[in-house]
Design a protein around this motif. Structure first.
Motif, PDB file in Angstrom:
ATOM      1  N   GLY A   1       0.829  -1.200   0.000  1.00 53.84           N
ATOM      2  CA  GLY A   1       0.000   0.000   0.000  1.00 53.84           C
ATOM      3  C   GLY A   1       0.867   1.255   0.000  1.00 53.84           C
ATOM      4  O   GLY A   1       0.604   2.205  -0.745  1.00 53.84           O
ATOM      5  N   LEU A   2       1.928   1.247   0.818  1.00 51.52           N
ATOM      6  CA  LEU A   2       2.842   2.389   0.855  1.00 51.52           C
ATOM      7  C   LEU A   2       3.635   2.521  -0.435  1.00 51.52           C
ATOM      8  O   LEU A   2       3.866   3.630  -0.928  1.00 51.52           O
ATOM      9  N   LEU A   3       4.062   1.401  -1.000  1.00 57.17           N
ATOM     10  CA  LEU A   3       4.828   1.462  -2.241  1.00 57.17           C
ATOM     11  C   LEU A   3       3.974   2.016  -3.384  1.00 57.17           C
ATOM     12  O   LEU A   3       4.457   2.801  -4.208  1.00 57.17           O
ATOM     13  N   ILE A   4       2.708   1.627  -3.422  1.00 61.04           N
ATOM     14  CA  ILE A   4       1.791   2.172  -4.432  1.00 61.04           C
ATOM     15  C   ILE A   4       1.562   3.665  -4.175  1.00 61.04           C
ATOM     16  O   ILE A   4       1.496   4.473  -5.101  1.00 61.04           O
ATOM     17  N   TYR A   5       1.469   4.019  -2.885  1.00 68.55           N
ATOM     18  CA  TYR A   5       1.278   5.426  -2.523  1.00 68.55           C
ATOM     19  C   TYR A   5       2.441   6.288  -3.021  1.00 68.55           C
ATOM     20  O   TYR A   5       2.238   7.414  -3.480  1.00 68.55           O
ATOM     21  N   THR A   6       3.680   5.763  -2.931  1.00 74.29           N
ATOM     22  CA  THR A   6       4.836   6.540  -3.396  1.00 74.29           C
ATOM     23  C   THR A   6       4.761   6.796  -4.895  1.00 74.29           C
ATOM     24  O   THR A   6       5.157   7.865  -5.365  1.00 74.29           O
ATOM     25  N   ILE A   7       4.246   5.819  -5.641  1.00 76.56           N
ATOM     26  CA  ILE A   7       4.074   6.030  -7.089  1.00 76.56           C
ATOM     27  C   ILE A   7       3.080   7.161  -7.336  1.00 76.56           C
ATOM     28  O   ILE A   7       3.312   8.046  -8.165  1.00 76.56           O
ATOM     29  N   GLY A   8       1.961   7.132  -6.600  1.00 81.64           N
ATOM     30  CA  GLY A   8       0.970   8.198  -6.739  1.00 81.64           C
ATOM     31  C   GLY A   8       1.526   9.549  -6.348  1.00 81.64           C
ATOM     32  O   GLY A   8       1.231  10.568  -6.988  1.00 81.64           O
ATOM     33  N   MET A   9       2.376   9.576  -5.295  1.00 81.84           N
ATOM     34  CA  MET A   9       2.978  10.825  -4.839  1.00 81.84           C
ATOM     35  C   MET A   9       3.882  11.417  -5.924  1.00 81.84           C
ATOM     36  O   MET A   9       3.848  12.616  -6.197  1.00 81.84           O
TER      37      MET A   9
END
Length: 379
Positions: A154-162
């Protein structure tokens, strides 16, 4: 013992690779900035997790009390600390984008998964929701065993979105790196989940960490550390080669207007953001037939092939138009001055002459824009 080494050879190799990377970092004796310290925290935690995973597997199935306690203890720590690497990675990427430590502290360094995991691991003492160890010391997955993976990915996907959300203000390579940091471990996780006993998820994450460090924390001798544009050394080499080949080209010098005022008013973090955005904009405008470099501070030099005064004026207007399209008011209001000089078969100027002429015309443009006395020679 030999069988154990064979089983964990990928993990052992990953630990050695990470340790070698740490030794290299310390050997260089660099001045460590905040992002570098964050990345070292990622490496330390990665080594720890690899060790914990090996120890958990090593003591699994050995039917004695000590091995039972060690097996439970290592799995306990593995579940507890599992989300930390992803949390530090998200913190690192956040800092690379925003350069704001206070913002990171407000987000608790993205340790929400660690905090929730700590609660679950305490509950696991009484009700085995994450994992259990049988009386004969055999590890079994619990109903919520995938919780850690949910937090991590979830955090790794969040970094892509960021990164995607801030793509206009970051280096082009950052989105590729954060995507790779997700994809490699994700594939390995699926394979490991489908093949119980195979240990490749954390080693694959270690590989992703090493790749990310090489791209994000080590600077190429030809690239500017902040913008990713070519630096002055690469610029000199490129122009020297063009002169040797007797190629016609133009040198464009661009300087941001009132940049010091931006730094003084909003801080150097905002100033850096303006530099990065403007550098990316120059790369986009001038395209593949130009070398875009950061000459120093808020000055940029572009070496263009097949160009002339009319084309460069169009490019200048293109830059102005694109700046006006940004949502950020500070970026939208960014002004710049520009000068250029050309080398042709009929006018074979040296690089020093080209720079001097472009510099003079740039300051004439700055004077025209009523930004006087930016250098001592202005009158």
């Amino acid at each position: 013992m030999f069988e154990i080494l064979l089983q964990f050879q990928i993990s052992i190799f990953s630990i050695f690779a990470l340790v070698a990377l740490l030794i290299s970092i310390y050997y260089k004796e660099e001045i460590y900035n905040y992002s570098n310290r964050l990345f070292r925290a990622i490496i330390y935690h990665m080594i720890l997790l690899l060790f914990l995973e090996m120890m958990a597997w090593a003591f699994d199935g050995i039917d004695n009390q000590l091995s039972y306690l060690l097996n439970y203890g290592f799995n306990f720590l593995l579940y507890l600390l599992g989300p930390t690497v992803a949390a530090f990675w998200a913190t690192y990427i956040d800092y690379k984008i925003h350069h704001d430590v206070a913002r990171i502290k407000r987000r608790i360094m993205y340790l929400h998964g660690f905090i929730i995991g700590a609660v679950l691991i305490v509950i696991n003492f009484f009700t085995p929701i994450l994992f259990s160890i049988s009386s004969d010391n055999v590890y079994s997955r619990g109903p919520l065993t995938l919780t850690n993976l949910v937090f991590i990915y979830g955090l790794l996907i969040y970094t892509i979105g960021m990164v995607f959300k801030n793509r206009k203000s970051v280096n082009d390579s950052l989105l590729l790196i954060v995507s790779t940091f997700l994809i490699i471990p994700a594939i390995a996780s699926i394979i490991q989940l489908l093949n119980y006993g195979l240990i490749i998820m954390l080693p694959s994450l270690a590989i992703a960490v090493i790749v990310a460090y090489l791209f994000l924390e080590t600077q190429s001798s030809s690239k500017d550390y902040l913008t990713g544009l070519y630096n002055r050394s690469r610029l000199d080499d490129y122009v020297e080669r063009l002169i040797e080949k007797n190629v016609n080209f133009s040198v464009v010098m661009i300087d941001l207007d009132d940049y010091k005022k931006i730094n003084d008013t909003y801080g150097h973090g905002v100033g850096d953001k303006i530099i990065i955005i403007f550098g990316n904009l120059l790369k986009s405008v001038f395209g593949e037939k130009a070398l875009v470099s950061r000459y120093g501070g808020d000055e940029f030099i572009i070496v263009c092939l097949d160009s002339n005064e009319e084309v460069l004026e169009l490019e200048k207007q293109n830059i102005i138009a694109r700046l006006s399209q940004y949502d950020d008011e500070l970026v939208k209001e960014t002004k710049f001055s520009m000068g250029f000089s050309s080398r042709t078969n009929n006018n074979q100027k040296s690089f020093e002459q080209l720079l001097t002429e472009a510099d003079d015309l740039m300051y004439q443009d700055k004077a025209y824009n009523k930004n006087f006395k930016r250098r001592k020679s202005d009158r």
